[in-house]
Enzyme design. Structure first.
Site, PDB file in Angstrom:
ATOM      1  N   GLY A  51       0.799  -1.211   0.000  1.00 31.74           N
ATOM      2  CA  GLY A  51       0.000   0.000   0.000  1.00 31.74           C
ATOM      3  C   GLY A  51       0.832   1.262   0.000  1.00 31.74           C
ATOM      4  N   GLU A 115       2.294  -1.871   8.885  1.00 29.84           N
ATOM      5  CA  GLU A 115       3.430  -2.666   8.430  1.00 29.84           C
ATOM      6  C   GLU A 115       4.632  -2.411   9.319  1.00 29.84           C
ATOM      7  OE1 GLU A 115       2.306  -3.114   3.700  1.00 29.84           O
ATOM      8  OE2 GLU A 115       3.867  -1.688   4.256  1.00 29.84           O
ATOM      9  N   HIS A 337      14.828  -6.287  -3.373  1.00 30.31           N
ATOM     10  CA  HIS A 337      13.520  -5.636  -3.469  1.00 30.31           C
ATOM     11  C   HIS A 337      13.591  -4.160  -3.821  1.00 30.31           C
ATOM     12  CE1 HIS A 337       9.264  -5.176  -2.786  1.00 30.31           C
ATOM     13  NE2 HIS A 337       9.433  -4.355  -1.779  1.00 30.31           N
ATOM     14  N   ARG A 372      14.627   1.549   3.649  1.00 29.15           N
ATOM     15  CA  ARG A 372      13.306   2.134   3.371  1.00 29.15           C
ATOM     16  C   ARG A 372      12.265   1.636   4.365  1.00 29.15           C
ATOM     17  NH1 ARG A 372       8.636   0.569  -0.057  1.00 29.15           N
ATOM     18  NH2 ARG A 372       9.610  -1.473  -0.212  1.00 29.15           N
ATOM     19  N   SER A 377       7.446   4.122  -0.625  1.00 29.16           N
ATOM     20  CA  SER A 377       7.968   4.255  -1.986  1.00 29.16           C
ATOM     21  C   SER A 377       6.912   4.731  -2.980  1.00 29.16           C
ATOM     22  CB  SER A 377       8.582   2.934  -2.452  1.00 29.16           C
ATOM     23  OG  SER A 377       7.681   1.867  -2.243  1.00 29.16           O
ATOM     24  N   LEU A 378       5.731   4.120  -2.989  1.00 29.05           N
ATOM     25  CA  LEU A 378       4.679   4.596  -3.892  1.00 29.05           C
ATOM     26  C   LEU A 378       4.326   6.042  -3.579  1.00 29.05           C
ATOM     27  CD1 LEU A 378       2.242   1.538  -4.163  1.00 29.05           C
ATOM     28  CD2 LEU A 378       4.038   2.232  -5.750  1.00 29.05           C
TER      29      LEU A 378
END
Length: 523
Positions: A51, A115, A337, A372, A377-378
């Site tokens: 997400g 998360e 990743h 990260r 990131s999105l």
């Protein structure tokens, strides 16, 4: 032969969320080219499951989101840039909602999950296929834009730069013919470096080309040694690498070894919700202890209805592989990743070269630091994309990014004679060696050999592969760091130094300094 010459106002290299956001945020009077190596769906954004992190809960604050990001980034986050990007999260989510993205709701509000590394529930999602839902929605909008030309199956070959100003690029089309594109602005949105490793959650297009070509054009690159390995990729024999979202651990998933024992309490008090570098190293340690067998992510204590509602794509994919995750634990192992470093930029995407922006995973804004934080990131793609569009429209004065770090220039003309090196280069061997010597845990001896081998290939091969150059820059950065920090863990230097310093590599136009003596690399 007639030359293929094209003219645009803006050339966007990369059609993931960052590139799409710019294309859709610019007014329609701009003539835009949007380049994709393959088709529009072949990008990391499309594969993102978890997400987008945003502070929407009244009990949460941007300051807390910033603090969680700084903790995960292990001292290397740029506080001002981080604050700017995270402060614009709510507006970015609102833009997506207005665009029609079908997010998951709970009652009348966006459903927020949690998360690893996050102190609150702040992950906006569309079930477990957020990236796909976002990119498909935006692609539908893109199809209505007559001012945007999609150059699919085109590959960036080099950037055109004169007097520190970018004015276009050379491309290769599907027939390997050269295409000259001249543009007032060029935006690199080329994604990450996962394909430099054997196991990766990235698509086959993520070969790090943007880093190499920007560096060759005169841009500094930074923090390239920090590669985030996602702790949990599906590890079924005969099955392709498939991401098992961190959101499963956020909703109660438990990591167990082959004996069925929960092992995270021995590594971190945050258990399965520790930052990714900690969880990935713990899993790697367990895999080594159990003769390279994967660990198990256990969801069987949760209701099947809950699992199928929240993780339908993962449930269905595993079921197609003969695994019912509501009844059986999921075998998982780490996979390359996310690249935390990249082309040095400010929060808006300005590089050292005027009119050349870098945004998304190819950029190093300082948001991610040494590791990260999940689902930032999105968000970064959208905030930077919207800001770049605004800067182009406003014709803002160019701002060269600042970096308070010593510039290091690699020497790619000398190879150590102490190693037995292979002459023939191929991508598979590159991936094997990067995985073996530049994986989750590293040491100086392995990296010194790897650097010598990469150098040797670079001098021996007639074709200069951008992914080979990016690999050299990554290993060079790692050899400068005399500590372990975030995703970079060096067995020879397990401690973390008191002062956090970026790794910045000067552009090749600057005066070279000798490459480091391998015998001096001790902690």
């Amino acid at each position: 032969m007639k030359q293929n010459i094209q003219h645009y106002d803006v050339l966007i290299v990369g059609a993931g969320l960052a590139g799409l956001t710019v294309a859709l945020s610019l007014p329609e009077q701009f003539k835009i080219a949007l380049l994709a190596k393959q088709d529009l769906n072949t990008c990391s954004s499309n594969m993102a499951q978890g997400g987008i992190a945003a502070v929407l809960d009244p009990q949460d604050t941007v300051a807390e989101h910033v603090q969680d990001t700084l903790v995960a980034g292990a001292g290397l986050c740029h506080v001002e840039n981080t604050t700017h990007i995270l402060s614009n999260a709510a507006a970015a989510i609102d833009w997506l909602c207005q665009s029609g993205v079908p997010f998951t709701y709970h009652e009348q509000s966006l459903h927020l999950t949690r998360e690893g590394g996050h102190g609150h529930r702040r992950i906006v999602h569309a079930a477990d296929h957020t990236g796909w839902s976002v990119t498909q929605t935006l692609q539908q909008q893109l199809a209505t834009k007559s001012n945007v030309t999609c150059l699919t199956e085109h590959r960036l070959q080099q950037l055109y730069v004169e007097d520190q100003r970018c004015y276009g690029a050379e491309l290769k089309d599907a027939t390997q013919q050269s295409v000259q594109v001249f543009a007032k602005y060029v935006i690199l949105a080329t994604g990450g470096t996962g394909q430099l490793f054997e196991l990766t959650t990235n698509p086959e297009t993520s070969t790090g080309d943007g880093v190499a070509l920007a560096w060759q054009a005169g841009c500094r690159v930074a923090n390239l040694e920090f590669i985030q390995f996602h702790p949990t990729a599906l590890a079924l024999k005969g099955s392709k690498t498939f991401l098992i979202s961190e959101a499963l651990r956020g909703e109660g998933g438990i990591l167990r070894n082959q004996q069925g024992e929960r092992f995270m309490p021995a590594y971190d008090e945050r258990l399965e919700l520790a930052p990714r570098d900690i969880v990935a190293r713990a899993i790697a340690d367990q895999i080594q202890k159990q003769q390279q067998q994967p660990v198990l992510l256990d969801m069987t204590h949760l209701e099947k209805a809950f699992i199928t509602e929240h993780f339908p794509s993962i449930y269905q994919h595993c079921l197609e592989q003969g695994l019912d995750i509501s009844q059986q634990p999921i075998p998982v192992a780490p996979a390359a990743h996310y690249a935390c470093g990249g082309v040095l930029t400010d929060a808006i995407g300005h590089t050292d070269i005027e009119n050349l922006f870098a945004i998304g995973e190819v950029a190093c804004t300082g948001l991610h630091g040494a590791n990260r934080l999940a689902s930032n990131s999105l968000l970064e793609c959208m905030v930077m994309g919207r800001d770049v569009a605004h800067a182009i429209v406003q014709q803002d004065e160019w701002q060269v990014p600042k970096a308070e770090a010593e510039l290091v220039q690699p020497d790619f003309t000398a190879v150590s004679a102490q190693f037995e090196l292979e002459d023939d280069f191929d991508v598979v061997t590159l991936q094997q060696k990067m995985t073996q010597y530049f994986g989750i845990q590293r040491d100086f001896a392995g990296m010194q050999y790897l650097y010598a081998q990469l150098n040797h290939w670079w001098l021996m091969t007639e074709q200069q592969y951008p992914m080979l150059l990016t690999a050299m820059l990554m290993v060079h950065s790692a050899l400068q760091r005399q500590e372990s920090r975030g995703t970079h863990f060096n067995r020879d230097c397990p401690q973390t130094l008191a002062e956090a310093k970026m790794s910045v590599i000067a552009a090749p136009a600057q005066q070279a300094v000798p490459q480091p003596e391998v015998t001096s690399l001790v902690c």
